[in-house]
Design an enzyme around this catalytic site. Sequence first.
Site, short mmCIF file in Angstrom:
data_model
loop_
_atom_site.label_atom_id
_atom_site.label_comp_id
_atom_site.label_asym_id
_atom_site.label_seq_id
_atom_site.Cartn_x
_atom_site.Cartn_y
_atom_site.Cartn_z
N ASP A 81 1.97 -4.06 0.14
CA ASP A 81 3.12 -3.45 0.79
C ASP A 81 2.57 -2.37 1.72
O ASP A 81 1.71 -1.58 1.34
CB ASP A 81 4.01 -2.80 -0.26
CG ASP A 81 5.49 -3.00 0.04
OD1 ASP A 81 5.89 -2.66 1.16
OD2 ASP A 81 6.22 -3.46 -0.85
N GLU A 94 10.09 -6.35 6.79
CA GLU A 94 11.44 -6.14 6.26
C GLU A 94 12.35 -5.64 7.37
O GLU A 94 12.00 -4.69 8.08
CB GLU A 94 11.40 -5.13 5.11
CG GLU A 94 12.74 -5.03 4.40
CD GLU A 94 12.90 -3.75 3.58
OE1 GLU A 94 13.71 -3.74 2.65
OE2 GLU A 94 12.22 -2.74 3.89
N HIS A 109 12.88 -5.77 -5.69
CA HIS A 109 12.99 -4.50 -6.43
C HIS A 109 14.15 -3.63 -5.92
O HIS A 109 14.38 -2.57 -6.45
CB HIS A 109 11.68 -3.74 -6.27
CG HIS A 109 11.40 -3.38 -4.84
ND1 HIS A 109 11.18 -4.35 -3.86
CD2 HIS A 109 11.36 -2.21 -4.21
CE1 HIS A 109 11.01 -3.75 -2.70
NE2 HIS A 109 11.11 -2.45 -2.87
N ASP A 110 14.84 -4.07 -4.88
CA ASP A 110 15.90 -3.24 -4.28
C ASP A 110 17.31 -3.71 -4.63
O ASP A 110 18.28 -3.11 -4.16
CB ASP A 110 15.78 -3.26 -2.75
CG ASP A 110 14.58 -2.47 -2.27
OD1 ASP A 110 14.13 -1.55 -2.98
OD2 ASP A 110 14.08 -2.77 -1.17
N ASP A 114 7.23 -2.62 5.23
CA ASP A 114 8.48 -1.97 4.82
C ASP A 114 9.30 -1.50 6.03
O ASP A 114 8.74 -0.91 6.95
CB ASP A 114 8.08 -0.76 3.96
CG ASP A 114 9.24 -0.13 3.24
OD1 ASP A 114 9.80 -0.78 2.35
OD2 ASP A 114 9.59 1.02 3.57
C1 GLC Z 1 12.43 -0.56 1.68
C2 GLC Z 1 11.92 -0.69 0.27
C3 GLC Z 1 12.70 0.24 -0.61
C4 GLC Z 1 12.51 1.65 -0.10
C5 GLC Z 1 12.84 1.77 1.38
C6 GLC Z 1 12.27 3.04 1.95
O1 GLC Z 1 13.73 -1.01 1.82
O2 GLC Z 1 11.96 -2.01 -0.16
O3 GLC Z 1 12.33 0.14 -1.96
O4 GLC Z 1 13.31 2.53 -0.83
O5 GLC Z 1 12.29 0.74 2.14
O6 GLC Z 1 10.87 2.94 2.00
#
Ligand code: GLC
Length: 553
Positions: free
Chosen positions: A95, A252, A324-325, A198
């Site tokens: 990540d 993402e 995980h979100d 991310d």
């Molecule tokens: C992404 C991650 C999440 C995090 C956010 C800020 O969405 O998957 O877990 O809180 O970014 O880094």
Amino acid sequence: MDYKSMSVYQIWPRSFCDGNGDGIGDLEGIYAKLEYVASLGVDCIWFSPLYPSPNADFGYDIADYKDIHKDYGTLAQFKKVLDKAHSLGLKVIMDLVVNHSSDENVWFQKGIDPNSPYHDYYFWRKGRGKNGKRPPNNWLSLIDGGAWERNEKTGEYYLHVFAKKQPDLNMDNPRVRNEVKDIMRFWLNMGVDGFREDVITLISKKEGLPNGFPLPAATGMEHYFNGLHVKEYLREFKEDVLDKYDCFVVGEAPMMKPDTALEYIDEKHKTLDLMFHFQHMEADCFLMDFLHTKFNLRKMKKAFSAWQKKLDGKAWNTLYIENHDHPRIVSRYGSEKYRVQSAKMLASMYLLQKGTPFIYQGQEIGMTNIDLDADKFIDIFAKNNSAVFKKLHFSQKWIDRMVKLSCRDNARTPMQWDASENAGFTTGTPWFYVNPNYTEINVKAQEDDPDSVLNFYRKLLAFRKENEVIREGKYKEYCKKSKYIYAYERVWGNVRLLTVNSFTAKGVRFEAPKGYDLEEGELIFQNYAKTPIVNNGFMLRPYETRTYLFHRS
Ligand code: GLC
Ligand code: CA
């Protein structure tokens, strides 16, 4: 790298497996479970952040990009895990969180000083108004109220579109981009096979940081979602570093639509190999998980189909239903009452589509949300959202309900390995609640059961590998108007696959589409024992899934 033929398993290290008994998952634990991961039939592991971090956002606030958190182990241990993963035929991606760092990163600490070369690594600005007591602009953080935090010593404010402890990096500064490239090289040289980037579509902020349109939440987001220079920066990372290695990158992209996605992932001019998008995860909420609504199957189908269609022949898709979100998918789109059936149904529903699938730890055994009082949840999103909605005078009862339904901690409870104390996750005291249903839902019990959710996942993943129709087949949706059934076909050469999935506990009848004779098909995936066909159709039982394969000569 042939990411199109891969399936990826996501590990959230803190809750995967504890090797040293301190109650926190770690690399030693991961090392011990690599054979298990390989046994699923996946090809790659994505590690959520393993780096040193104060854990304001559990690793998504990185204090040192080139080291391993001491809770997880050492760089040498990481290398051992990497080598063993490779020897088992598993790729590994890291990540990479570079929209922001932790405020405990040395760049930030040094950069507080306006004369430091690190000052311009972040967005430091003077306040507005008399004595500069008003923040530099009206932006609101995505999770934390105002998007600016004032440093008392210098009187300057820094920008954070996430939490206060996640200051945004200034990607317009070429030195910051060089740091990112340096971090990439560090891990690629060690042997990792790529990155999950991310919130990468947020890295370019509009020049001058102008005021945003005053929305009730996240004011200013129009100035940094898909900002002007994102693709240029991604191209620079690609040309200067990534293209020189055999690797792949998945970015993402919150609030992404397929047409805009193509600007990033179209094979002809891509800056990312793959993209995580969210539309199909919004079928039971409004704008954000926290604003939970009743599950709407048509909304979900529409999203899946739009991405299948618009990317077809142009770009490669990702497939996921958990990470995980988000809360656990069985508890969201499936049914805890029909847990086994719905877990299997959800698996075939998404794993038979076109794209690279991702499976999140515990998903493969059908783990569920945890039944905790709202105040036991610790995640920063839940805490901050609760505070925001409290200020807006929403009732405590409503807030608590939203927390329980939407909290990310639901997916972050320790992995359930067996029926021994603490689910075999740790010999010590687990850092967070173990879901008490571990006595029933665990890997060990499912290993021994040919009809388990776990073995259903294995079969699906193996099928994906062996059948070209999964990788190449054309997608077409049926029963589009149905509120209960999601059915689609995949067609490749003379092979035709038809999958029918029920999202209800009610009985609903499915009629074969024109041109199909169900009696001619081979039933390859199902989650009930008896499977009668009546008049070229059937009654779907609660959360039933059936997939037929047809060969035409
Ligand atoms: C992404 C991650 C999440 C995090 C956010 C800020 O969405 O998957 O877990 O809180 O970014 O880094
Ligand atoms: Ca540990």
